[in-house]
Write a protein that holds these residues in place. Structure first.
Motif, PDB file in Angstrom:
ATOM      1  N   TRP A   1       0.822  -1.209   0.000  1.00 32.44           N
ATOM      2  CA  TRP A   1       0.000   0.000   0.000  1.00 32.44           C
ATOM      3  C   TRP A   1       0.862   1.268   0.000  1.00 32.44           C
TER       4      TRP A   1
ATOM      5  N   LYS B   1       0.796   4.002  -2.969  1.00 30.16           N
ATOM      6  CA  LYS B   1       0.405   5.388  -2.703  1.00 30.16           C
ATOM      7  C   LYS B   1       1.561   6.367  -2.873  1.00 30.16           C
TER       8      LYS B   1
ATOM      9  N   LYS C   1       3.879   7.088  -0.736  1.00 25.63           N
ATOM     10  CA  LYS C   1       3.900   7.894   0.494  1.00 25.63           C
ATOM     11  C   LYS C   1       5.248   8.584   0.648  1.00 25.63           C
TER      12      LYS C   1
ATOM     13  N   ASN D   1      -6.360   0.894  -8.333  1.00 25.39           N
ATOM     14  CA  ASN D   1      -7.183   2.057  -7.976  1.00 25.39           C
ATOM     15  C   ASN D   1      -7.921   1.838  -6.653  1.00 25.39           C
TER      16      ASN D   1
ATOM     17  N   MET E   1      -5.386   2.344  -3.994  1.00 27.17           N
ATOM     18  CA  MET E   1      -5.069   3.774  -3.869  1.00 27.17           C
ATOM     19  C   MET E   1      -6.182   4.526  -3.143  1.00 27.17           C
ATOM     20  N   ALA E   2      -7.415   4.034  -3.262  1.00 26.96           N
ATOM     21  CA  ALA E   2      -8.560   4.720  -2.668  1.00 26.96           C
ATOM     22  C   ALA E   2      -8.589   4.594  -1.147  1.00 26.96           C
ATOM     23  N   ILE E   3      -7.834   3.673  -0.602  1.00 30.38           N
ATOM     24  CA  ILE E   3      -7.796   3.503   0.855  1.00 30.38           C
ATOM     25  C   ILE E   3      -6.949   4.627   1.428  1.00 30.38           C
ATOM     26  N   SER E   4      -7.591   5.494   2.211  1.00 29.73           N
ATOM     27  CA  SER E   4      -6.870   6.668   2.717  1.00 29.73           C
ATOM     28  C   SER E   4      -5.943   6.312   3.869  1.00 29.73           C
ATOM     29  N   LYS E   5      -6.385   5.449   4.769  1.00 29.76           N
ATOM     30  CA  LYS E   5      -5.539   5.007   5.883  1.00 29.76           C
ATOM     31  C   LYS E   5      -5.554   3.492   5.886  1.00 29.76           C
ATOM     32  N   TYR E   6      -4.374   2.888   5.831  1.00 32.07           N
ATOM     33  CA  TYR E   6      -4.287   1.431   5.721  1.00 32.07           C
ATOM     34  C   TYR E   6      -4.849   0.770   6.965  1.00 32.07           C
TER      35      TYR E   6
ATOM     36  N   LYS F   1      -9.803  -3.580   6.601  1.00 28.98           N
ATOM     37  CA  LYS F   1     -10.359  -3.108   5.333  1.00 28.98           C
ATOM     38  C   LYS F   1      -9.825  -3.920   4.152  1.00 28.98           C
TER      39      LYS F   1
END
Length: 157
Positions: free
Chosen positions: A6, A10, A12, A60, A63-68, A72
Motif C-alpha cells: 500500500w 500510494k 507515500k 485504484n 489507492m482509494a484507501i486513505s488510511k491502511y 479493510k
C-alpha cells in the motif's frame, strides 16, 4: 507486508518508499513490476504479496484507501461472508462444551459418519447402524433414517 504494498502504491512520503522507487522500481510502474532473482528476499516477498493482492483488488481500489487497515484490506480480499445464524445456538453460554463441539461438527458436515470412515479406510461397511437400509451420511442420519424421523417426531410433540 500488505501495508508495504500500500505504501509503495500510494508513493507515500517516506524515506523507505523513496529508496524503493530509486533502487528497485527506477521509474517503472509498480503494479506491473516483477523482481529479479538477485533482489533481496524481503523485496521478493513484498512483490509476491502484491501479486496475491492483484488477484482480488485493483490498483485504484488500493489507492482509494486513505488510511491502511488490515481489516479493510482483508474484507476487500475475502469479501463478506454470509451470516451464520446457527452460531449463537451452538456457541451460546448455556451449552456444554462437548455438545457444542458435536453440534458444530454436525452443522459443518464433519461428523465421522460411516460414509466418511469408509473413504479414509477405517471401515468396510457404510450402511446405517440404526436402520440397516441406506448409506449412513449426514443427510440420512438426521432426516432420512426412519429411526431419526421418529425421534424428531417425538421431540416435536
Amino acid at each position: 507486508m500488505g501495508k508495504h504494498v500500500w505504501l509503495i502504491t500510494k508513493k507515500k512520503e517516506n524515506i523507505w518508499v523513496q529508496w524503493i522507487h530509486s533502487v528497485y522500481l527506477k521509474g517503472k510502474p509498480w503494479w506491473d513490476y516483477s523482481p529479479k532473482n538477485d533482489d533481496s528476499w524481503y523485496w521478493r516477498d513484498i512483490c509476491q504479496i502484491k501479486e496475491m493482492m492483484k488477484q482480488h483488488i485493483t490498483e485504484n481500489q488500493l489507492m482509494a484507501i486513505s488510511k491502511y487497515s488490515i481489516k479493510k484490506v482483508y474484507l476487500k480480499l475475502m469479501g463478506s461472508a454470509p451470516v451464520q445464524y446457527w452460531t449463537n445456538a451452538v456457541w451460546g453460554r448455556l451449552g456444554h462444551p462437548k455438545h457444542r463441539f458435536i453440534i458444530w461438527l454436525a452443522l459443518l458436515g464433519r461428523l465421522n459418519t460411516k460414509d466418511r470412515l469408509l473413504k479414509i479406510g477405517v471401515t468396510t461397511d457404510n450402511t446405517c447402524l440404526l436402520c440397516g437400509i441406506a448409506v449412513e451420511d449426514h443427510r440420512h442420519l438426521f432426516s432420512g433414517c426412519p429411526f431419526s424421523v421418529r425421534c424428531w417426531q417425538q421431540i416435536g410433540s
